[in-house]
Design a protein around this motif. Structure first.
Motif, PDB file in Angstrom:
ATOM      1  N   UNK A 214       0.824  -1.206   0.000  1.00 53.87           N
ATOM      2  CA  UNK A 214       0.000   0.000   0.000  1.00 53.87           C
ATOM      3  C   UNK A 214       0.859   1.257   0.000  1.00 53.87           C
ATOM      4  N   UNK A 215       1.892   1.249   0.824  1.00 55.62           N
ATOM      5  CA  UNK A 215       2.774   2.417   0.871  1.00 55.62           C
ATOM      6  C   UNK A 215       3.483   2.626  -0.462  1.00 55.62           C
ATOM      7  N   UNK A 216       3.956   1.553  -1.073  1.00 52.38           N
ATOM      8  CA  UNK A 216       4.628   1.672  -2.366  1.00 52.38           C
ATOM      9  C   UNK A 216       3.661   2.160  -3.443  1.00 52.38           C
ATOM     10  N   UNK A 217       2.422   1.690  -3.409  1.00 53.01           N
ATOM     11  CA  UNK A 217       1.435   2.153  -4.397  1.00 53.01           C
ATOM     12  C   UNK A 217       1.139   3.634  -4.220  1.00 53.01           C
ATOM     13  N   UNK A 218       0.996   4.089  -2.970  1.00 55.52           N
ATOM     14  CA  UNK A 218       0.725   5.510  -2.726  1.00 55.52           C
ATOM     15  C   UNK A 218       1.908   6.372  -3.133  1.00 55.52           C
ATOM     16  N   UNK A 219       3.112   5.929  -2.814  1.00 58.17           N
ATOM     17  CA  UNK A 219       4.293   6.697  -3.222  1.00 58.17           C
ATOM     18  C   UNK A 219       4.422   6.758  -4.737  1.00 58.17           C
ATOM     19  N   UNK A 220       4.171   5.637  -5.400  1.00 57.49           N
ATOM     20  CA  UNK A 220       4.244   5.616  -6.866  1.00 57.49           C
ATOM     21  C   UNK A 220       3.175   6.510  -7.490  1.00 57.49           C
ATOM     22  N   UNK A 221       1.938   6.465  -6.924  1.00 54.85           N
ATOM     23  CA  UNK A 221       0.877   7.322  -7.456  1.00 54.85           C
ATOM     24  C   UNK A 221       1.192   8.798  -7.229  1.00 54.85           C
ATOM     25  N   UNK A 222       1.732   9.120  -6.046  1.00 54.56           N
ATOM     26  CA  UNK A 222       2.080  10.520  -5.773  1.00 54.56           C
ATOM     27  C   UNK A 222       3.188  11.003  -6.694  1.00 54.56           C
ATOM     28  N   UNK A 223       4.178  10.149  -6.948  1.00 54.28           N
ATOM     29  CA  UNK A 223       5.257  10.534  -7.852  1.00 54.28           C
ATOM     30  C   UNK A 223       4.752  10.680  -9.286  1.00 54.28           C
ATOM     31  N   UNK A 224       3.897   9.756  -9.733  1.00 50.08           N
ATOM     32  CA  UNK A 224       3.337   9.869 -11.094  1.00 50.08           C
ATOM     33  C   UNK A 224       2.490  11.137 -11.229  1.00 50.08           C
ATOM     34  N   UNK A 226       2.813  13.926  -9.494  1.00 47.34           N
ATOM     35  CA  UNK A 226       3.689  15.098  -9.507  1.00 47.34           C
ATOM     36  C   UNK A 226       4.345  15.281 -10.860  1.00 47.34           C
ATOM     37  N   UNK A 227       4.835  14.183 -11.447  1.00 48.13           N
ATOM     38  CA  UNK A 227       5.457  14.289 -12.778  1.00 48.13           C
ATOM     39  C   UNK A 227       4.445  14.717 -13.825  1.00 48.13           C
ATOM     40  N   UNK A 228       3.226  14.149 -13.790  1.00 46.45           N
ATOM     41  CA  UNK A 228       2.210  14.526 -14.773  1.00 46.45           C
ATOM     42  C   UNK A 228       1.763  15.968 -14.600  1.00 46.45           C
ATOM     43  N   UNK A 229       1.638  16.410 -13.346  1.00 46.96           N
ATOM     44  CA  UNK A 229       1.202  17.788 -13.110  1.00 46.96           C
ATOM     45  C   UNK A 229       2.257  18.783 -13.592  1.00 46.96           C
ATOM     46  N   UNK A 230       3.526  18.468 -13.381  1.00 52.34           N
ATOM     47  CA  UNK A 230       4.580  19.381 -13.827  1.00 52.34           C
ATOM     48  C   UNK A 230       4.769  19.348 -15.329  1.00 52.34           C
ATOM     49  N   UNK A 456       4.488  30.428 -15.851  1.00 55.76           N
ATOM     50  CA  UNK A 456       4.587  28.976 -15.839  1.00 55.76           C
ATOM     51  C   UNK A 456       6.038  28.529 -15.667  1.00 55.76           C
ATOM     52  N   UNK A 457       6.943  29.207 -16.399  1.00 54.88           N
ATOM     53  CA  UNK A 457       8.364  28.876 -16.227  1.00 54.88           C
ATOM     54  C   UNK A 457       8.846  29.215 -14.824  1.00 54.88           C
ATOM     55  N   UNK A 458       8.348  30.353 -14.276  1.00 50.53           N
ATOM     56  CA  UNK A 458       8.724  30.689 -12.902  1.00 50.53           C
ATOM     57  C   UNK A 458       8.204  29.646 -11.915  1.00 50.53           C
ATOM     58  N   UNK A 459       6.981  29.153 -12.158  1.00 52.54           N
ATOM     59  CA  UNK A 459       6.425  28.119 -11.265  1.00 52.54           C
ATOM     60  C   UNK A 459       7.269  26.843 -11.340  1.00 52.54           C
ATOM     61  N   UNK A 460       7.669  26.493 -12.561  1.00 49.71           N
ATOM     62  CA  UNK A 460       8.511  25.299 -12.691  1.00 49.71           C
ATOM     63  C   UNK A 460       9.853  25.498 -12.015  1.00 49.71           C
ATOM     64  N   UNK A 461      10.459  26.678 -12.215  1.00 50.63           N
ATOM     65  CA  UNK A 461      11.718  26.944 -11.523  1.00 50.63           C
ATOM     66  C   UNK A 461      11.534  26.926 -10.017  1.00 50.63           C
ATOM     67  N   UNK A 462      10.390  27.455  -9.557  1.00 48.55           N
ATOM     68  CA  UNK A 462      10.112  27.444  -8.121  1.00 48.55           C
ATOM     69  C   UNK A 462       9.963  26.014  -7.606  1.00 48.55           C
ATOM     70  N   UNK A 463       9.309  25.175  -8.416  1.00 51.42           N
ATOM     71  CA  UNK A 463       9.189  23.766  -8.029  1.00 51.42           C
ATOM     72  C   UNK A 463      10.567  23.116  -7.935  1.00 51.42           C
ATOM     73  N   UNK A 464      11.419  23.408  -8.915  1.00 49.06           N
ATOM     74  CA  UNK A 464      12.760  22.844  -8.878  1.00 49.06           C
ATOM     75  C   UNK A 464      13.537  23.353  -7.667  1.00 49.06           C
ATOM     76  N   UNK A 465      13.402  24.660  -7.367  1.00 47.68           N
ATOM     77  CA  UNK A 465      14.098  25.204  -6.198  1.00 47.68           C
ATOM     78  C   UNK A 465      13.560  24.595  -4.911  1.00 47.68           C
ATOM     79  N   UNK A 466      12.234  24.387  -4.870  1.00 44.40           N
ATOM     80  CA  UNK A 466      11.648  23.760  -3.673  1.00 44.40           C
ATOM     81  C   UNK A 466      12.187  22.343  -3.511  1.00 44.40           C
ATOM     82  N   UNK A 467      12.253  21.618  -4.643  1.00 51.74           N
ATOM     83  CA  UNK A 467      12.761  20.250  -4.554  1.00 51.74           C
ATOM     84  C   UNK A 467      14.224  20.236  -4.115  1.00 51.74           C
ATOM     85  N   UNK A 468      15.052  21.132  -4.722  1.00 57.43           N
ATOM     86  CA  UNK A 468      16.457  21.178  -4.324  1.00 57.43           C
ATOM     87  C   UNK A 468      16.614  21.611  -2.873  1.00 57.43           C
TER      88      UNK A 468
END
Length: 633
Positions: A214-224, A226-230, A456-468
């Motif tokens: 269950x945990x692996x499925x939730x993590x995989x769904x959350x990662x998918x 996030x990638x699809x939304x970005x 949109x580019x600023x939001x993506x850069x902000x997402x990258x900065x948040x991740x880093x």
């Protein structure tokens, strides 16, 4: 160097080296102590390398040479760039040993205790415990099943092995990723009727695999997600909730399309049943009411087949209501069997007729489609011919009075042209502001598009900065935990203030030495400037004096003698200055030689030479003994 030696000796003691308390510097290290320090450090840095080395110096010279070569090779494998060999350990010099020990101490793990070769941290502690348990189990010899004790049965048996079988779990959730907020009825179900996770499984052994799955499925769904939304969601310019609802609706539409296509491909024989099943399935999606009417109507052939089956089913109903005769029971059964056989024969005949009629209907349907196409083409041709005939008829009607009609047509054409010009002028009046408005709106749309793209580019850069930033924070948190564990593992008897005070004293001494060096350099520069100024002044004074006396020396004998004395004085002064400079050079050379003598003295060249001679004699004696033994054997 004393402070450096103290810190170095303290680190070596923490690594497990038994250094006496009276030893306070590297100069006091003996050969045995050097060998032990290097071996202890190698065991902490690389246990696989240090395990095969002995920290006790053997008595034989050949064994000493071998252990010296082994230590030199191990240090080179660790990356030591300096010159190292057996002579570094057996006939050591203070600078070389200090440099080598500093290199080894820098290679030690952070906590230089006896357990320093083990990693730190929670995960590392778990790995350490697992490794210890595996090592303990591997050290136990294998025993046959009939001879195992209960403990060995647990360690070497298969009673504790379980299958990794996951089961679906239902967890309490506050929101659904597609439907949004969970309804109140479902919340009440979660609170009042949903059993715990451990009670939802038929076997307790599947709890851990189910949670992992269950945990692996939730993590995989959350990662998918996030990638699809970005990648796609941000470009759609919708909120996450709107994007999820749009995806849900699109999935429903695709399912409905697939179901309709499947229903259309299933054939007319199953059309009625498929329609009813499809209506029920569409009802589960909440959309059955929209399509129930269309799907429940069916085709013309479906209705005819339904009526045919009704007509087939009616005779048995009439047979059931016939009055029962007073004949015997056997005659009644024979009569029913004969009637059933006749009905089956009639049913087979009807099925054959239906199959034949279906083939004819399919053929007629194709023929009808072709005929309808031909009729449609003929109708289009007829319409075109009627229009042509109407134009030609009107033209024929105008032929008797051609001149008047031509004049009327000319007037009509001119009026039409005038009207077209007026309409064009009116359109031009309306077109100019419309075009301007269109251009303004287009420019505004382009600017908004650029602004949205930029944001949109600023939001993506902000997402990258948040991740880093999150990764950096996680890394720093791990480093903080590791340093905290290292601090707790450090010995408590050592005062941190003592080290801080010692470091501050070293820094203050270095600062004082730097100030003194700066002062000496400034004094030297001032003296050099003063010497240069006096030398120039002397040269100028001598030149002026020489010129004045030389003019009077031609006429006066006493002045001539004074000129000679002046030249001799200048020459003696030059020789004196040169002597002073040579004396300074000799003093500097003397100081350099004294430093070289001190460095050579620190290398213990004479004592090492004596030790080499002693070792040479010992090797000769060992060789003689071995030779005599070989001759005796």
């Amino acid at each position: 160097m004393e402070e450096v030696d103290k810190i170095l000796i303290h680190s070596l003691r923490l690594s497990g080296t038994d250094i006496p308390e009276e030893v306070q510097s590297i100069r006091e290290f003996t050969t045995e102590l050097i060998i032990e320090s290097v071996v202890r450090c190698l065991r902490v840095i690389s246990p696989s390398v240090g395990a095969g080395l002995s920290h006790i110096l053997p008595p034989g010279m050949s064994a000493r040479f071998r252990i010296g070569m082994s230590l030199a090779q191990a240090c080179q494998d660790l990356g030591y760039q300096g010159e190292v060999g057996y002579q570094t350990f057996l006939y050591s010099s203070e600078p070389e040993i200090r440099r080598l020990l500093l290199f080894l101490v820098e290679k030690l793990p952070r906590d230089a205790s006896e357990d320093a070769d083990q990693p730190v941290g929670k995960s590392a502690t778990l790995h350490k415990a697992i490794a210890a348990a595996v090592k303990e189990q591997l050290a136990i010899p294998w025993v046959p099943p009939s001879c195992r004790t209960p403990r060995l049965q647990l360690l070497q048996g298969s009673c504790l092995l379980k299958r990794f079988q996951a089961q679906p779990l239902v967890l309490h959730r506050e929101s659904d990723p597609f439907l949004g907020k969970v309804p109140q009825e479902r919340k009440e179900f979660f609170v009042k009727f949903l059993p715990p996770v451990s009670a939802q499984l038929p076997q307790p052994t599947s709890l851990v695999p189910s949670l992992f799955e269950l945990n692996m499925a939730e993590l995989s769904a959350a990662q998918d997600w996030e990638n699809e939304w970005k990648s796609q969601g941000l470009g759609s310019r919708m909120t996450p909730e709107e994007y999820r609802q749009w995806k849900h609706q699109r999935l429903q539409r695709r399912l409905l399309d697939q179901l309709r296509q499947g229903a259309s491909r299933s054939g007319p024989a199953h059309s009625g049943t498929t329609s009813r099943d499809l209506i029920q399935l569409l009802g589960t999606f909440g959309m059955g009411r929209e399509h129930a009417g269309a799907l429940a109507k069916g085709s013309r052939f479906t209705h005819s087949q339904h009526l045919a089956y009704k007509q087939e089913e009616e005779p048995p109903m009439q047979v059931q209501v016939l009055p029962i005769s007073r004949s015997s029971e056997q005659e009644l059964r024979e009569h029913q069997a004969a009637e059933l056989e006749a009905l089956e024969t009639e049913l087979g005949h009807l099925v054959g007729q239906i199959t034949e009629i279906e083939g004819q209907m399919s053929t007629l349907g194709l023929t009808l489609t072709q005929v309808e196409g031909e009729v449609r083409q003929h109708q289009l041709g007829v319409i075109e011919r009627q229009q042509t005939l109407r134009v030609k008829g009107q033209t024929v009607e105008l032929l008797p009075d051609a001149e008047n009609n031509m004049a009327k047509l000319q007037v009509v054409v001119e009026s039409s042209a005038q009207r077209v010009i007026q309409l064009a002028a009116q359109w031009e009046k309306h077109r100019v502001p419309l075009i301007q408005e269109f251009r303004d709106l287009k420019a505004l749309h382009d600017s908004k598009e650029l602004e949205s793209s930029r944001r949109l580019s600023e939001i993506r850069e902000l997402h990258e900065r948040i991740r880093s930033a999150a990764d950096e924070a996680k890394r720093k948190d791990d480093v903080y935990k590791q340093l905290l564990v290292e601090m707790e593992s450090l010995p408590k008897d050592v005062s941190r203030s003592a080290y801080t005070q010692r470091i501050l004293e070293i820094v203050s001494n270095i600062r004082k030495q730097k100030e003194e060096i700066t002062k000496i350099l400034s004094d030297t520069k001032e003296l050099q400037k003063e010497i240069n100024g006096l030398t120039g002044k002397l040269d100028r004074t001598f030149a002026v004096t020489d010129e004045l006396i030389f003019k009077d020396a031609k006429r006066d004998e006493a002045v001539r003698k004074a000129y000679k004395y002046l030249a001799a004085l200048h020459e003696n002064c030059s020789q004196l200055i040169q002597t002073i400079e040579d004396t300074g050079t000799i003093l500097r050379e003397i100081r350099d030689l004294e430093e070289q003598i001190e460095s050579e003295t620190s290398k213990k060249t004479l004592s090492n030479y004596e030790r080499i001679l002693g070792d040479y004699q010992a090797v000769k004696q060992e060789n003689a003994i071995l030779l005599s033994r070989s001759q005796e054997t």
